[in-house]
Write an enzyme that holds these catalytic residues in place. Sequence first.
Site, mmCIF file in Angstrom:
data_model
loop_
_atom_site.group_PDB
_atom_site.id
_atom_site.type_symbol
_atom_site.label_atom_id
_atom_site.label_comp_id
_atom_site.label_asym_id
_atom_site.label_seq_id
_atom_site.Cartn_x
_atom_site.Cartn_y
_atom_site.Cartn_z
ATOM 1 N N LYS A 146 36.195 -44.320 -57.761
ATOM 2 C CA LYS A 146 34.781 -44.557 -57.448
ATOM 3 C C LYS A 146 33.947 -43.611 -58.294
ATOM 4 O O LYS A 146 34.203 -42.403 -58.318
ATOM 5 C CB LYS A 146 34.505 -44.253 -55.982
ATOM 6 C CG LYS A 146 34.806 -45.365 -55.036
ATOM 7 C CD LYS A 146 34.113 -45.014 -53.722
ATOM 8 C CE LYS A 146 34.594 -45.814 -52.577
ATOM 9 N NZ LYS A 146 33.998 -45.362 -51.319
ATOM 10 N N HIS A 255 26.930 -38.441 -42.392
ATOM 11 C CA HIS A 255 25.815 -38.779 -43.284
ATOM 12 C C HIS A 255 24.479 -38.606 -42.567
ATOM 13 O O HIS A 255 23.500 -38.139 -43.141
ATOM 14 C CB HIS A 255 25.952 -40.217 -43.800
ATOM 15 C CG HIS A 255 27.106 -40.365 -44.745
ATOM 16 N ND1 HIS A 255 27.867 -41.504 -44.821
ATOM 17 C CD2 HIS A 255 27.636 -39.505 -45.646
ATOM 18 C CE1 HIS A 255 28.817 -41.337 -45.723
ATOM 19 N NE2 HIS A 255 28.694 -40.136 -46.240
HETATM 20 N N1 LIG Z 1 34.035 -40.595 -56.081
HETATM 21 C C1 LIG Z 1 34.478 -40.393 -54.861
HETATM 22 O O1 LIG Z 1 35.385 -41.080 -54.373
HETATM 23 C C2 LIG Z 1 33.894 -39.275 -54.056
HETATM 24 C C3 LIG Z 1 34.503 -38.882 -52.862
HETATM 25 C C4 LIG Z 1 33.966 -37.803 -52.172
HETATM 26 C C5 LIG Z 1 32.843 -37.136 -52.666
HETATM 27 N N2 LIG Z 1 32.284 -37.559 -53.827
HETATM 28 C C6 LIG Z 1 31.110 -36.863 -54.386
HETATM 29 O O2 LIG Z 1 31.496 -35.541 -54.723
HETATM 30 C C7 LIG Z 1 30.324 -34.729 -54.755
HETATM 31 C C8 LIG Z 1 30.632 -33.387 -54.128
HETATM 32 O O3 LIG Z 1 31.637 -32.771 -54.876
HETATM 33 P P1 LIG Z 1 31.961 -31.218 -54.726
HETATM 34 O O4 LIG Z 1 32.035 -30.882 -53.293
HETATM 35 O O5 LIG Z 1 33.113 -30.948 -55.592
HETATM 36 O O6 LIG Z 1 30.616 -30.517 -55.217
HETATM 37 P P2 LIG Z 1 30.099 -30.056 -56.664
HETATM 38 O O7 LIG Z 1 30.659 -30.866 -57.730
HETATM 39 O O8 LIG Z 1 28.615 -29.977 -56.527
HETATM 40 O O9 LIG Z 1 30.666 -28.573 -56.794
HETATM 41 C C9 LIG Z 1 30.258 -27.606 -55.864
HETATM 42 C C10 LIG Z 1 29.876 -26.292 -56.549
HETATM 43 O O10 LIG Z 1 31.066 -25.616 -56.930
HETATM 44 C C11 LIG Z 1 30.979 -25.197 -58.285
HETATM 45 N N3 LIG Z 1 32.358 -25.170 -58.775
HETATM 46 C C12 LIG Z 1 33.129 -26.222 -59.116
HETATM 47 N N4 LIG Z 1 34.371 -25.805 -59.382
HETATM 48 C C13 LIG Z 1 34.379 -24.461 -59.252
HETATM 49 C C14 LIG Z 1 35.374 -23.466 -59.366
HETATM 50 N N5 LIG Z 1 36.635 -23.771 -59.667
HETATM 51 N N6 LIG Z 1 35.024 -22.167 -59.156
HETATM 52 C C15 LIG Z 1 33.747 -21.846 -58.806
HETATM 53 N N7 LIG Z 1 32.769 -22.746 -58.645
HETATM 54 C C16 LIG Z 1 33.087 -24.040 -58.857
HETATM 55 C C17 LIG Z 1 30.074 -26.202 -58.933
HETATM 56 O O11 LIG Z 1 29.485 -25.679 -60.090
HETATM 57 C C18 LIG Z 1 29.057 -26.461 -57.821
HETATM 58 O O12 LIG Z 1 28.075 -25.460 -57.834
HETATM 59 C C19 LIG Z 1 29.235 -35.504 -54.046
HETATM 60 O O13 LIG Z 1 28.301 -35.962 -54.980
HETATM 61 C C20 LIG Z 1 29.969 -36.683 -53.427
HETATM 62 O O14 LIG Z 1 29.164 -37.832 -53.331
HETATM 63 C C21 LIG Z 1 32.779 -38.600 -54.538
#
Ligand SMILES: NC(=O)c1ccc[n+]([C@@H]2O[C@H](COP(=O)([O-])OP(=O)(O)OC[C@H]3O[C@@H](n4cnc5c(N)ncnc54)[C@H](O)[C@@H]3O)[C@@H](O)[C@H]2O)c1
Length: 367
Positions: A146, A255
């Site tokens: 996705k 949500h």
């Molecule tokens: N495609 C899908 O199936 C699916 C499923 C669930 C969530 N999502 C999406 O994922 C997003 C959330 O992802 P997330 O929780 O990873 O958030 P994110 O990508 O915003 O990352 C969170 C924070 O962590 C930091 N970061 C990332 N890796 C790091 C590391 N190794 N060390 C230190 N900092 C780090 C990033 O810079 C950011 O500030 C949402 O937009 C959500 O809609 C998509």
Amino acid sequence: MTRIEVSLKKLEDRSYSIFVGHRCLAELERILSELELKGSVFIVTDDNTNELWARKIKKHLEHISECVKTISIPPGEEQKSLRTIEKLARKLINMEADRTSTLVAVGGGVIGDITGFLASIFLRGVAFINIPTTLLAQVDSSVGGKTGVDLVEGKNLVGTFYQPRLVFTDVDFLSTLPREEFLNGMAEVIKYGIIMDYDFFEFLEANVEKILGRDPDVLVKTVSHCCKLKRNVVEDDEKESGLRRILNFGHTIAHSVESASNYRVKHGWAVAVGMVAATLIAVGREIIEPDDARRIETLIGRFGLPVSLPENLSSELIINGLSFDKKRRKGVLHWVLPRKIGSVEVVTGITRGEIKNAIEKLQGKSL
Ligand SMILES: NC(=O)c1ccc[n+]([C@@H]2O[C@H](COP(=O)([O-])OP(=O)(O)OC[C@H]3O[C@@H](n4cnc5c(N)ncnc54)[C@H](O)[C@@H]3O)[C@@H](O)[C@H]2O)c1
């Protein structure tokens, strides 16, 4: 009238591998060389992950392509927009990307969703590799294809199903992840145990301290098991017409809690209370035994995730927010409720009263 058949029955094989390991960056070249990528490589990352990991990863990618460039954007959900997609696409054109180019996401779910979406539409589709660096991205968003961005009207409203050529996960990336972000991913990890794997739930119960201490061996087991579980669901239902719906356990209320709090409540926190709320509804319907419900609440709490709601988030606000949930189909909300640990059922017709009752129990009272 002339009828012309356009026959597109030849199925394209979109299978790919997910590699999970610890301190395994040195293996990236060998693994990628198997893909026989030909053109230039563009790393898409954010300013945090660029500093922490993408620079190191770039050195390894330079062994498989003569032209490796990095595009870094600011971190944060605000970046998941069509504006960012346009900016990145124009940057790629100016950097002479072509149809043989590969986009490599290095970052959390935001970077993965943006890069996957861009790869699916840039020049009508280029190769995509995902290197997830948050726990949430490693166990959830990098598996299943996705992709997408948000609109003002809501999250993930524009996107595609587009599978990566490869996912490369090193749990070492998690060593730099802030605790809050780590717990965000843990909510999804616990979810897998509740919805589909009793043994994995027991494994989590037995390893809370090691997981919170980021023990690499336990993390490799945890992340790879979650990837396998999500793989099983996605293989069965790639485009979310049936089984994949169970992955929404806890997300219906989550949500609404996120939007009712103006996104001050983090996604993982909202999923944690959403899972407890769904469990409370199941207790009310006598679908699940109270002992199983207590175990669910206890495990969520042991990881430091919330099992109650702040009083200022009223049940009215949360219930009203439910109608905007994108998972509503033809005006009907589908609720994923636990039957026992490791098994759920999809239920419709949950009344406003049942939801209100569960939310009010969450505001201060325990199960
Ligand atoms: N495609 C899908 O199936 C699916 C499923 C669930 C969530 N999502 C999406 O994922 C997003 C959330 O992802 P997330 O929780 O990873 O958030 P994110 O990508 O915003 O990352 C969170 C924070 O962590 C930091 N970061 C990332 N890796 C790091 C590391 N190794 N060390 C230190 N900092 C780090 C990033 O810079 C950011 O500030 C949402 O937009 C959500 O809609 C998509």
